[in-house]
Design a protein around this motif. Structure first.
Motif, PDB file in Angstrom:
ATOM      1  N   ALA A  59       7.262  -2.815 -14.673  1.00 33.10           N
ATOM      2  CA  ALA A  59       6.422  -2.917 -13.504  1.00 33.10           C
ATOM      3  C   ALA A  59       6.180  -1.649 -12.558  1.00 33.10           C
ATOM      4  CB  ALA A  59       6.677  -4.190 -12.780  1.00 33.10           C
TER       5      ALA A  59
ATOM      6  N   GLU B  24      -3.734  -3.505 -14.954  1.00 26.67           N
ATOM      7  CA  GLU B  24      -3.535  -4.945 -14.198  1.00 26.67           C
ATOM      8  C   GLU B  24      -3.597  -5.999 -15.007  1.00 26.67           C
ATOM      9  OE1 GLU B  24      -3.543  -5.342 -10.916  1.00 26.67           O
ATOM     10  OE2 GLU B  24      -3.508  -3.364 -10.396  1.00 26.67           O
ATOM     11  N   GLY B  25      -3.831  -6.124 -16.359  1.00 28.33           N
ATOM     12  CA  GLY B  25      -3.622  -6.851 -17.205  1.00 28.33           C
ATOM     13  C   GLY B  25      -2.164  -6.962 -17.560  1.00 28.33           C
TER      14      GLY B  25
ATOM     15  N   ASP C  92      -8.035  -1.543 -15.195  1.00 32.28           N
ATOM     16  CA  ASP C  92      -7.984  -2.991 -15.440  1.00 32.28           C
ATOM     17  C   ASP C  92      -7.058  -3.238 -16.701  1.00 32.28           C
ATOM     18  OD1 ASP C  92     -10.046  -3.351 -13.734  1.00 32.28           O
ATOM     19  OD2 ASP C  92     -11.561  -3.182 -15.424  1.00 32.28           O
TER      20      ASP C  92
ATOM     21  N   GLY D 215       4.222 -11.009 -14.883  1.00 35.50           N
ATOM     22  CA  GLY D 215       4.526 -12.081 -13.820  1.00 35.50           C
ATOM     23  C   GLY D 215       4.424 -11.727 -12.452  1.00 35.50           C
TER      24      GLY D 215
ATOM     25  N   LEU E  23       0.403  -5.936 -15.849  1.00 34.17           N
ATOM     26  CA  LEU E  23       0.919  -6.277 -14.804  1.00 34.17           C
ATOM     27  C   LEU E  23       1.081  -8.169 -14.616  1.00 34.17           C
ATOM     28  CD1 LEU E  23       0.389  -3.244 -12.342  1.00 34.17           C
ATOM     29  CD2 LEU E  23       2.557  -4.148 -13.118  1.00 34.17           C
ATOM     30  N   ALA E  24      -0.132  -8.320 -14.962  1.00 30.46           N
ATOM     31  CA  ALA E  24      -0.443  -9.789 -14.925  1.00 30.46           C
ATOM     32  C   ALA E  24       0.500 -10.703 -15.801  1.00 30.46           C
ATOM     33  CB  ALA E  24      -1.789 -10.196 -14.941  1.00 30.46           C
ATOM     34  N   ARG E  25       0.691 -10.073 -16.924  1.00 25.11           N
ATOM     35  CA  ARG E  25       1.370 -10.637 -17.949  1.00 25.11           C
ATOM     36  C   ARG E  25       3.023 -10.754 -17.654  1.00 25.11           C
ATOM     37  NH1 ARG E  25      -2.635  -8.383 -21.338  1.00 25.11           N
ATOM     38  NH2 ARG E  25      -0.840  -6.757 -21.990  1.00 25.11           N
TER      39      ARG E  25
ATOM     40  N   ARG F 293      -0.735   3.340 -12.406  1.00 27.46           N
ATOM     41  CA  ARG F 293      -1.940   2.990 -11.612  1.00 27.46           C
ATOM     42  C   ARG F 293      -2.490   4.002 -10.543  1.00 27.46           C
ATOM     43  NH1 ARG F 293      -1.670  -2.721  -9.586  1.00 27.46           N
ATOM     44  NH2 ARG F 293      -0.279  -1.749  -8.055  1.00 27.46           N
TER      45      ARG F 293
ATOM     46  N   LYS G  48       2.907   0.647 -11.913  1.00 25.24           N
ATOM     47  CA  LYS G  48       2.323   0.748 -10.568  1.00 25.24           C
ATOM     48  C   LYS G  48       2.023   2.285 -10.392  1.00 25.24           C
ATOM     49  CE  LYS G  48       3.767  -3.625  -8.756  1.00 25.24           C
ATOM     50  NZ  LYS G  48       4.837  -4.423  -8.123  1.00 25.24           N
TER      51      LYS G  48
END
Length: 95
Positions: free
Chosen positions: A7, A88-89, A85, A95, A91-93, A14, A11
């Protein structure tokens, strides 16, 4: 790589992609930022199977810069947006 390490790395990636996109919007292609993106992926992110989509996104980003043409900046900006994008996908997985 643990989820927390991944993560943090994502970041940072990104932020680098965002800096490149900003430069592109100002009409400049920063080769150093492109190299930083590739380096960040090579230094651990790409080895995680959850991030395979990011490797393809970076390939697309790099390819969009290869041929000088009027659409270079806009194509590369779109490639940055898609890579962000994808980040972000992932990172969303996580948690």
């Amino acid at each position: 790589m643990t989820d927390l390490e991944l993560a943090r790395a994502l970041k940072a990636l990104r932020r680098t992609v965002q800096m490149l996109e900003t430069e592109l919007r100002h009409g400049r292609l920063d080769e150093g930022l492109l190299a930083d993106i590739a380096s960040q992926l090579e230094n651990g992110i790409a080895s995680d199977e959850r991030c395979a989509v990011l490797v393809r996104g970076e390939d697309s980003l790099r390819e969009s810069t290869l041929t000088p043409r009027p659409e270079l900046l806009s194509d590369t900006i779109r490639a940055c947006e898609k890579l962000k994008d994808a980040i972000e996908g992932v990172l969303a997985r996580l948690g």
